[in-house]
Design a protein around this motif. Structure first.
Motif, PDB file in Angstrom:
ATOM      1  N   ILE A 185      -6.669  -1.743   1.709  1.00  0.00           N
ATOM      2  CA  ILE A 185      -5.285  -1.028   1.794  1.00  0.00           C
ATOM      3  C   ILE A 185      -4.770  -3.343   1.823  1.00  0.00           C
ATOM      4  N   SER A 186      -3.783  -3.313   0.672  1.00  0.00           N
ATOM      5  CA  SER A 186      -2.423  -3.739   0.265  1.00  0.00           C
ATOM      6  C   SER A 186      -1.278  -4.197   1.459  1.00  0.00           C
ATOM      7  N   TYR A 217      -4.384  -8.594   2.384  1.00  0.00           N
ATOM      8  CA  TYR A 217      -5.259  -7.598   2.404  1.00  0.00           C
ATOM      9  C   TYR A 217      -5.721  -7.130   3.729  1.00  0.00           C
ATOM     10  N   ILE A 276       0.870  -1.393  -0.211  1.00  0.00           N
ATOM     11  CA  ILE A 276       0.206  -0.234  -0.344  1.00  0.00           C
ATOM     12  C   ILE A 276       1.508   1.384  -0.198  1.00  0.00           C
ATOM     13  N   SER A 325      -5.681   0.063  -3.350  1.00  0.00           N
ATOM     14  CA  SER A 325      -6.703   0.712  -2.109  1.00  0.00           C
ATOM     15  C   SER A 325      -7.504   1.020  -2.607  1.00  0.00           C
ATOM     16  N   THR A 340     -10.408   4.883  -6.030  1.00  0.00           N
ATOM     17  CA  THR A 340      -9.435   4.745  -5.323  1.00  0.00           C
ATOM     18  C   THR A 340      -8.484   6.195  -4.721  1.00  0.00           C
TER      19      THR A 340
END
Length: 366
Positions: A143-144, A157, A63, A69, A198
């Motif tokens: 979020i990653s 995630y 992220i 995200s 995003t």
């Protein structure tokens, strides 16, 4: 429906709640939050409501480096008879999954997300402000989190929902805003991420907003990214024009975000048998309508403001004053109707409102 059990861990200490008449937007947060994790091995798992807290991430979490995200925004309202209402929440979770798809994020279970949201709101029910025009803002986001510096979709995630009591968008009543037409920067292009909610879309809009703000304008009107000729959005809202009795809004073209309020406005206008058209509209057409006296109203639509009347456009060194800078009759009617439905004060003829009931059996309090 995903039947994963939602665990609830209650906070041992409660925060001090602000006065309803002193609320700003997005500065105060409730006692609890919802979290759920994703890994390639387990998929989405461990849905839980926990005390509001910081999250710890590896510095290499994707992220931070590639911006993978998405987020949403909606509100909960407390009615005069103390019912809690949501406005079309299923639309927000549907759009969240559309954004997920564009950003290569695994789809969430929309029914589970809505169940979790209802439980989170019920858990923090006492945080819903009661003053006129206030509400509980809801921010779901994904979020990653995989620690990896390669450019690829993340393998893990977090899906999180937080709540924030917010004040009325219009503290002294609904007022028209002045808008500068943006001719240098662009928001999005067809094939980009304009149709997804995003963070990168909003970060890239800040420079234009900063420039227009220094000129004394509240927002910018975004034109298309190719010819810089056709109207797309206003600030972070969709935009409508009333020209010679017809309501016109830019058609979804691959770079415009499909707002829940936008969809609701179109459906409400059709319900009222007021002509509404989704089509391409240029700034030159708006200027000509202003010149010949047929530009009657313009307004933005979005979750925060619902309806934001536009009183003036500034384009090519020319000021286009709309309806003498006053709120138009249709803008006011739409605002009053939508907010009335959202707060349970008016009839809900199109069945938009969802009531938050007591927590379901899909939860374990510990």
């Amino acid at each position: 429906m995903n039947t994963q059990n939602i665990t609830i861990t209650l906070s041992e200490t409660k925060k001090e709640k602000p006065q309803s008449d002193q609320l700003e937007f997005g500065q105060v947060f409730t006692d609890h939050m919802f979290m759920m994790d994703y890994t390639e091995e387990l998929g989405w798992h461990d849905p839980r409501i926990v005390p509001y807290q910081p999250i710890t991430l590896d510095p290499a979490s994707m992220i931070f480096h590639y911006g993978q995200s998405v987020f949403e925004g909606l509100k909960a309202y407390l009615t005069e008879d103390e019912r809690i209402l949501l406005f079309r929440p299923e639309k927000n979770f549907q759009r969240l999954n559309k954004s997920n798809d564009r950003l290569c994020i695994p789809e969430i279970d929309e029914e589970l997300a809505l169940t979790a949201l209802k439980q989170l709101i019920e858990t923090d029910r006492e945080w819903i402000p009661t003053a006129e025009g206030t509400s509980l803002y809801i921010r779901p986001f994904v979020i990653s989190t995989e620690p990896y510096l390669g450019v690829a979709p993340s393998g893990s995630y977090k899906f999180i929902m937080i709540l924030s009591p917010v004040g009325s968008y219009y503290k002294e009543g609904i007022h028209p805003v002045k808008i500068a037409v943006e001719t240098q920067f662009v928001r999005a292009v067809n094939g980009g991420t304009g149709t997804a909610k995003t963070g990168g879309n909003y970060a890239s809009s800040l420079k234009a907003q900063e420039v227009s703000g220094k000129m004394g304008y509240s927002q910018v009107l975004w034109l298309d990214g190719v010819e810089k000729k056709y109207i797309e959005e206003v600030g972070s809202m969709n935009v409508f024009f009333k020209i010679n009795g017809e309501i016109i809004t830019p058609a979804l073209n691959g770079s415009i975000l499909q707002g829940v309020t936008r969809t609701s406005i179109i459906e409400l206008l059709k319900y009222w048998n007021i002509p509404v058209t989704e089509r391409r509209i240029s700034m030159e057409e708006v200027r000509q309508a202003h010149k010949n006296g047929t530009l009657e109203e313009a307004f933005g639509t979005g979750t925060a403001a619902v309806i934001s009347p536009i009183g003036e456009f500034f384009w090519q060194d020319e000021k286009l004053l709309i309806n003498e800078g006053k709120t138009g009759e249709l803008s006011k009617k739409l605002y009053d109707t939508l907010t009335g439905i959202q707060r349970g004060k008016l009839e809900d003829p199109l069945d938009w409102v969802v009531e938050v009931t007591k927590a379901s059996s899909l939860s374990t309090v510990r």
